[in-house]
Design a protein around this motif. Structure first.
Motif, short mmCIF file in Angstrom:
data_model
loop_
_atom_site.label_atom_id
_atom_site.label_comp_id
_atom_site.label_asym_id
_atom_site.label_seq_id
_atom_site.Cartn_x
_atom_site.Cartn_y
_atom_site.Cartn_z
N ASP A 117 -2.83 5.91 7.10
CA ASP A 117 -2.52 4.53 6.75
C ASP A 117 -1.47 4.02 7.73
N GLY A 172 -0.16 1.17 7.85
CA GLY A 172 0.74 0.18 7.28
C GLY A 172 0.45 -1.22 7.78
N LYS A 175 -6.62 2.69 0.80
CA LYS A 175 -5.34 3.08 1.39
C LYS A 175 -5.04 2.29 2.65
N ARG A 185 0.80 -1.21 0.00
CA ARG A 185 0.00 0.00 0.00
C ARG A 185 0.85 1.27 0.00
N TYR A 186 2.05 1.21 0.54
CA TYR A 186 2.89 2.41 0.60
C TYR A 186 3.68 2.63 -0.68
N HIS A 187 3.58 1.71 -1.65
CA HIS A 187 4.32 1.83 -2.90
C HIS A 187 3.71 2.95 -3.76
N ARG A 188 4.57 3.72 -4.41
CA ARG A 188 4.10 4.84 -5.21
C ARG A 188 3.18 4.39 -6.34
N ARG A 204 10.18 -0.18 7.31
CA ARG A 204 9.65 0.50 6.12
C ARG A 204 8.45 1.39 6.43
N ILE A 205 7.88 1.24 7.63
CA ILE A 205 6.72 2.05 8.01
C ILE A 205 7.22 3.39 8.58
#
Length: 357
Positions: A312, A314, A62, A10-13, A325-326
């Motif tokens: 979000d 994460g 999201k 979900r955090y990917h551009r 990564r969060i």
């Protein structure tokens, strides 16, 4: 249209760009109601209960991610590559235009392969069912469809299921006894040619209708109204932080918190007293100070949900690579570790007492 982004984190551009493209596509194919089926991993376009304004769908996608199996967007205007065959009666019974088929498909929307708009969902190539997968719904659906597609006798316009439903309605409307129904069924069957499939007893009709009754009873009675647990378990269920300076799930404030003997404790309880209470100025009986503070604001369910929908959180994980990564959460969101799945229930934010400890 490229849909490879659906399976990305979900955090990917590219995931964010893909969600934006999907929202534009859904808006362009809207039906004018202002409500859209939500294809997030929680809602999965299940029913009209999972239709929301576009902004809510955006928040769900999201927070929850996109339903990876939803690659043909038939709920949002995309045309299926395998349109359903709508025919007329033949020797094998009626087609999906019949009201009984519509009723069955409404009861088993995910086992039938038919979406709420009556569009046929393309089926994947036949594969062996994995071990552990519950196929009870599919089996019930297939059994009812078999009754629905089986005529009472060759060339007859009525099917077995239609007959059963009509007789059951007559029984209820006329308050007939089981014995009276048995006699009626046996007489009706005697008028049909040999080889008919007309049920001859009330018990045989019940066999056909059992799946309907079980499904309807479950839909009527399944509802979560609250939980009871200790405070640490409440944190797991609610997503609230339950220790440290952010541990109050009611006021979501660190007011009065301080460190004593390596333990975070909440002091200043006199702030909850009326402003003119004598204990507020009683310095000798307490910590030598007067209390001039006010009671913290107590958050409602709607207020909490509005904040949770803004962010979000994460993926919930203790794995160091995933945690790394969060991004660091702003202070406003540090009262929660994640958004609990209970918030997906449409009534959860309006309950007065939900999580008790």
């Amino acid at each position: 249209m490229d849909k490879s982004w659906i399976s990305l984190p979900r955090y990917h551009r590219k995931y964010a760009e893909g969600v934006w493209d999907f929202m534009q596509y859904a808006q362009a194919n809207a039906d004018g109601s202002g409500m859209f089926y939500c294809p997030c991993k929680m809602c999965k376009c299940r029913s009209d209960m999972h239709r929301f304004p576009l902004g809510t769908v955006w928040d769900h996608l999201k927070s929850n991610g996109f339903w990876e199996r939803y690659t043909c967007w038939i709920y949002h205007g995309e045309t299926s590559s395998r349109p359903h065959d709508h025919g007329q009666f033949d020797e094998t019974g009626s087609t999906s235009n019949d009201p009984t088929t519509t009723f069955i498909n409404d009861m088993f929307p995910h086992d039938s392969g038919v979406c709420p708009e009556r569009q046929h969902i393309p089926q994947a190539p036949m594969q062996a069912v994995p071990r552990g997968v519950n196929t009870a719904g599919i089996a019930k659906y297939n059994r009812l469809i078999a009754f629905q597609q089986t005529p009472l006798c060759p060339g007859h316009e009525k099917t077995v299921l239609q007959c059963v439903m009509e007789v059951m309605h007559i029984k209820v409307d006329t308050k007939s006894t089981v014995t009276a129904v048995d006699r009626y069924l046996q007489y009706a069957a005697s008028l049909l040619p040999d080889g008919h499939r007309h049920p001859t007893t009330h018990h045989k009709m019940q066999t056909v209708m059992t799946a309907f009754y079980k499904k309807e009873m479950f839909q009527m009675h399944a509802m979560i109204v609250g939980t009871i647990s200790d405070f640490p378990a409440r944190g797991m269920l609610s997503g609230n932080v339950v220790r440290g300076y952010k541990a109050c799930p009611e006021c979501l404030s660190s007011q009065g918190c301080s460190n004593h003997c390596n333990k975070i404790v909440r002091m200043g309880h006199r702030a909850y007293l009326p402003h003119d209470h004598p204990w507020r100025i009683d310095t000798g009986a307490f910590d030598g100070t007067e209390e001039r503070g006010v009671e913290p604001h107590r958050w409602s369910g709607e207020e909490i949900l509005a904040v949770l929908d803004e962010y979000d959180f994460g993926q919930l994980s203790n794995h160091p690579d995933i945690v790394a990564r969060i991004p660091e959460r702003p202070d406003r969101y540090k009262f929660w570790t994640h958004k609990s799945i209970f918030w997906e229930l449409p009534y959860w934010s309006t309950l007065l007492i939900v999580l008790q400890d």
